[in-house]
Design a protein around this motif. Structure first.
Motif, mmCIF file in Angstrom:
data_model
loop_
_atom_site.group_PDB
_atom_site.id
_atom_site.type_symbol
_atom_site.label_atom_id
_atom_site.label_comp_id
_atom_site.label_asym_id
_atom_site.label_seq_id
_atom_site.Cartn_x
_atom_site.Cartn_y
_atom_site.Cartn_z
ATOM 1 N N MET A 237 19.688 38.154 42.583
ATOM 2 C CA MET A 237 18.696 37.384 43.337
ATOM 3 C C MET A 237 17.492 38.264 43.679
ATOM 4 O O MET A 237 16.332 37.828 43.596
ATOM 5 C CB MET A 237 19.342 36.806 44.601
ATOM 6 N N LEU A 238 17.740 39.516 44.046
ATOM 7 C CA LEU A 238 16.640 40.433 44.336
ATOM 8 C C LEU A 238 15.898 40.824 43.063
ATOM 9 O O LEU A 238 14.682 41.043 43.092
ATOM 10 C CB LEU A 238 17.165 41.672 45.061
ATOM 11 N N VAL A 239 16.617 40.905 41.945
ATOM 12 C CA VAL A 239 15.950 41.152 40.656
ATOM 13 C C VAL A 239 14.994 40.008 40.339
ATOM 14 O O VAL A 239 13.852 40.228 39.894
ATOM 15 C CB VAL A 239 16.997 41.326 39.536
ATOM 16 N N GLU A 240 15.432 38.768 40.582
ATOM 17 C CA GLU A 240 14.564 37.616 40.323
ATOM 18 C C GLU A 240 13.296 37.638 41.181
ATOM 19 O O GLU A 240 12.282 37.043 40.813
ATOM 20 C CB GLU A 240 15.324 36.311 40.592
ATOM 21 N N LEU B 275 22.399 40.482 54.794
ATOM 22 C CA LEU B 275 21.798 40.008 53.544
ATOM 23 C C LEU B 275 22.631 38.887 52.934
ATOM 24 O O LEU B 275 22.103 37.825 52.552
ATOM 25 C CB LEU B 275 21.669 41.168 52.554
ATOM 26 N N LEU B 276 23.938 39.094 52.837
ATOM 27 C CA LEU B 276 24.804 38.071 52.247
ATOM 28 C C LEU B 276 24.823 36.810 53.106
ATOM 29 O O LEU B 276 24.825 35.691 52.576
ATOM 30 C CB LEU B 276 26.222 38.617 52.070
ATOM 31 N N ARG B 277 24.821 36.985 54.403
ATOM 32 C CA ARG B 277 24.829 35.814 55.292
ATOM 33 C C ARG B 277 23.571 34.973 55.107
ATOM 34 O O ARG B 277 23.650 33.747 54.938
ATOM 35 C CB ARG B 277 24.948 36.260 56.753
ATOM 36 N N GLN B 278 22.420 35.630 55.122
ATOM 37 C CA GLN B 278 21.161 34.897 55.034
ATOM 38 C C GLN B 278 20.935 34.278 53.662
ATOM 39 O O GLN B 278 20.436 33.149 53.554
ATOM 40 C CB GLN B 278 19.983 35.814 55.371
ATOM 41 N N ARG B 279 21.291 35.018 52.605
ATOM 42 C CA ARG B 279 20.890 34.601 51.266
ATOM 43 C C ARG B 279 21.946 33.794 50.522
ATOM 44 O O ARG B 279 21.608 33.049 49.594
ATOM 45 C CB ARG B 279 20.508 35.836 50.432
ATOM 46 N N ILE B 280 23.232 33.930 50.907
ATOM 47 C CA ILE B 280 24.302 33.236 50.169
ATOM 48 C C ILE B 280 25.173 32.390 51.089
ATOM 49 O O ILE B 280 25.320 31.186 50.871
ATOM 50 C CB ILE B 280 25.159 34.245 49.369
ATOM 51 N N PHE B 281 25.744 32.979 52.117
ATOM 52 C CA PHE B 281 26.746 32.266 52.903
ATOM 53 C C PHE B 281 26.149 31.081 53.656
ATOM 54 O O PHE B 281 26.696 29.971 53.609
ATOM 55 C CB PHE B 281 27.445 33.211 53.875
ATOM 56 N N GLU B 282 25.062 31.276 54.363
ATOM 57 C CA GLU B 282 24.472 30.152 55.101
ATOM 58 C C GLU B 282 23.916 29.077 54.173
ATOM 59 O O GLU B 282 24.183 27.886 54.391
ATOM 60 C CB GLU B 282 23.403 30.664 56.069
ATOM 61 N N PRO B 283 23.173 29.417 53.119
ATOM 62 C CA PRO B 283 22.687 28.357 52.220
ATOM 63 C C PRO B 283 23.803 27.535 51.584
ATOM 64 O O PRO B 283 23.628 26.336 51.339
ATOM 65 C CB PRO B 283 21.890 29.129 51.165
ATOM 66 N N LEU B 284 24.963 28.170 51.326
ATOM 67 C CA LEU B 284 26.064 27.453 50.682
ATOM 68 C C LEU B 284 27.052 26.855 51.685
ATOM 69 O O LEU B 284 28.007 26.199 51.277
ATOM 70 C CB LEU B 284 26.816 28.395 49.731
ATOM 71 N N GLY B 285 26.849 27.082 52.969
ATOM 72 C CA GLY B 285 27.789 26.557 53.951
ATOM 73 C C GLY B 285 29.115 27.288 53.965
ATOM 74 O O GLY B 285 30.147 26.686 54.308
ATOM 75 N N MET B 286 29.108 28.598 53.638
ATOM 76 C CA MET B 286 30.333 29.399 53.632
ATOM 77 C C MET B 286 30.518 29.986 55.030
ATOM 78 O O MET B 286 30.268 31.167 55.283
ATOM 79 C CB MET B 286 30.238 30.475 52.556
ATOM 80 N N ARG B 287 31.011 29.169 55.939
ATOM 81 C CA ARG B 287 31.018 29.522 57.355
ATOM 82 C C ARG B 287 32.096 30.537 57.728
ATOM 83 O O ARG B 287 32.007 31.178 58.781
ATOM 84 C CB ARG B 287 31.187 28.254 58.196
ATOM 85 N N ASP B 288 33.122 30.666 56.921
ATOM 86 C CA ASP B 288 34.238 31.548 57.256
ATOM 87 C C ASP B 288 34.276 32.811 56.401
ATOM 88 O O ASP B 288 35.313 33.476 56.331
ATOM 89 C CB ASP B 288 35.564 30.797 57.111
ATOM 90 N N THR B 289 33.175 33.139 55.749
ATOM 91 C CA THR B 289 33.127 34.309 54.873
ATOM 92 C C THR B 289 32.288 35.401 55.520
ATOM 93 O O THR B 289 31.179 35.145 55.988
ATOM 94 C CB THR B 289 32.537 33.934 53.503
#
Length: 379
Positions: free
Chosen positions: A74-77, A198-212
């Motif tokens: 994602m950062l490469v993009e 970083l993972l929370r903002q860019r992946i977990f919250e956008p995907l609704g991964m609340r327990d990760t």
């Protein structure tokens, strides 16, 4: 998928639990966007008599690696780094490493022919190693300094790791290693935030991964899945990482906890070519690049990659229909965690499957069983 065959999948794991081979497990299979199997079996905590639940939280260990690899792409993009960048551009301590050449039990040091690149971290060709995979002199050095300690920050771990010699020349071999831990430190430098944030903002919250995340907050700790206290084969005590408090070091190679429902969101995003429910994280072509073979003629060391497989950017991938001792399609990709978790994604069949368990000693057998019985259920 054949419903009776999927029942055989669940029955096989129920039998293993009844035989006290596994404390419990969560099985998840989906095809063409529809959940075909989502079973919670056995015990979440066998010693306490707590039944397994679908939303149990598992230590997923190396199933962390593909998520961190996706964050890198994602950062490469966004043009914030490239895979050809030297790691030393972000972590200067890796700019003067030497390579260990074993002479009996002693080490001779030779200069690195080139520095490791970000791509080397993603595909495990950095020259780093893992301390638990053997007993060569470099692996012993890793153990002596307790490189696995979660009490060091990612950057402090890298500063210590860089004082130790490489086990191989960068680019010379695929050797499973702490590469993704170093990659996590690179992402922290590039993003200016902790790996967890970083993972929370860019992946977990956008995907609704609340327990990760990298630990389980107190109000959710009643959902943590636990292993047997003693391994049913070796009789040794089973010790998994403590996830009840936030670690100083957020291991990009193996520190996350997650649930079946959360990780299924990520797997469906991958199967969908980088988007889910109107949220796009990466492009379709980036995912094709991630899940293509990046080894070519680079030799593979160890037995973690089965015959007929290569390695992409954070995932193993199947290169031929045969050779491997398990079924699968060309282009299928997968990875597993040492605590007993595993997944695979088969784009050709529109399929993904996941096993979550906390049984490190039995992991190889049951990841194989999952693969065999899921493919047996395809019409």
């Amino acid at each position: 998928m054949d419903a009776a065959a999927l029942q055989r999948l669940s029955a096989a794991f129920e039998a293993a639990i009844a035989a006290r081979r596994l404390p419990g497990a969560v099985l998840y299979v989906a095809q063409h966007g529809e959940t075909r199997c989502f079973d919670a079996l056995g015990w979440q905590d066998a010693a306490a008599g707590v039944p397994m639940r679908r939303d149990a939280i598992f230590r997923i260990y190396s199933m962390t690696k593909p998520i961190v690899s996706l964050a890198t792409l994602m950062l490469v993009e966004e043009g914030r780094l490239t895979l050809g960048d030297p790691v030393a551009r972000y972590l200067p301590e890796f700019g003067t490493q030497q390579v260990a050449v074993a002479q009996g039990d002693a080490l001779r040091l030779a200069p690195a022919q080139r520095g490791m690149a970000v791509q080397d971290l993603l595909r495990h060709t950095s020259g780093l190693t893992y301390e638990f995979l053997g007993n060569d002199p470099v692996q012993r050095l890793y153990r002596e300094v307790d490189i696995a300690s979660r009490a060091r920050s990612n950057r402090d771990m890298c500063r210590l790791l860089a004082t130790l010699p490489l086990a191989r020349q960068p680019g010379a071999a695929w050797l499973y290693s702490r590469s993704t831990d170093v990659l996590g430190a690179v992402l922290e430098v590039v993003s200016g935030m902790s790996l967890g944030e970083l993972l929370r903002q860019r992946i977990f919250e956008p995907l609704g991964m609340r327990d990760t995340g990298f630990y389980v907050p107190p109000e959710q700790q009643h959902r943590i899945a636990e292993p047997f206290a003693v391994d049913p084969d070796s009789g040794a005590a089973v010790e998994l990482i403590d996830v009840r408090s936030a670690p100083v070091g957020e291991s990009g190679g193996g520190g996350l906890v997650s649930t079946a429902a959360d990780y299924a969101r990520w797997l469906q995003l991958m199967l969908n070519g980088g988007q889910l429910d109107g949220v796009r994280l990466v492009s379709r072509k980036t995912l094709e690049w991630m899940t293509a073979d990046h080894l070519g003629a680079i030799p593979i060391e160890g037995d973690l990659l089965a015959p007929g497989h290569g390695f992409g950017l954070g995932v193993a991938m199947r290169t031929v229909p045969g050779l491997a001792p398990t079924p699968g399609s060309v282009g299928m990709y997968h990875w597993s965690g040492i605590g007993g978790t595993t997944f695979f994604v088969d784009p050709r069949e529109g399929l993904y499957a996941m096993l979550l368990a906390q049984a490190p000693g039995q992991r190889v057998h049951y990841r194989t069983l999952l693969r065999n019985l899921v493919y047996a259920a395809l019409d």
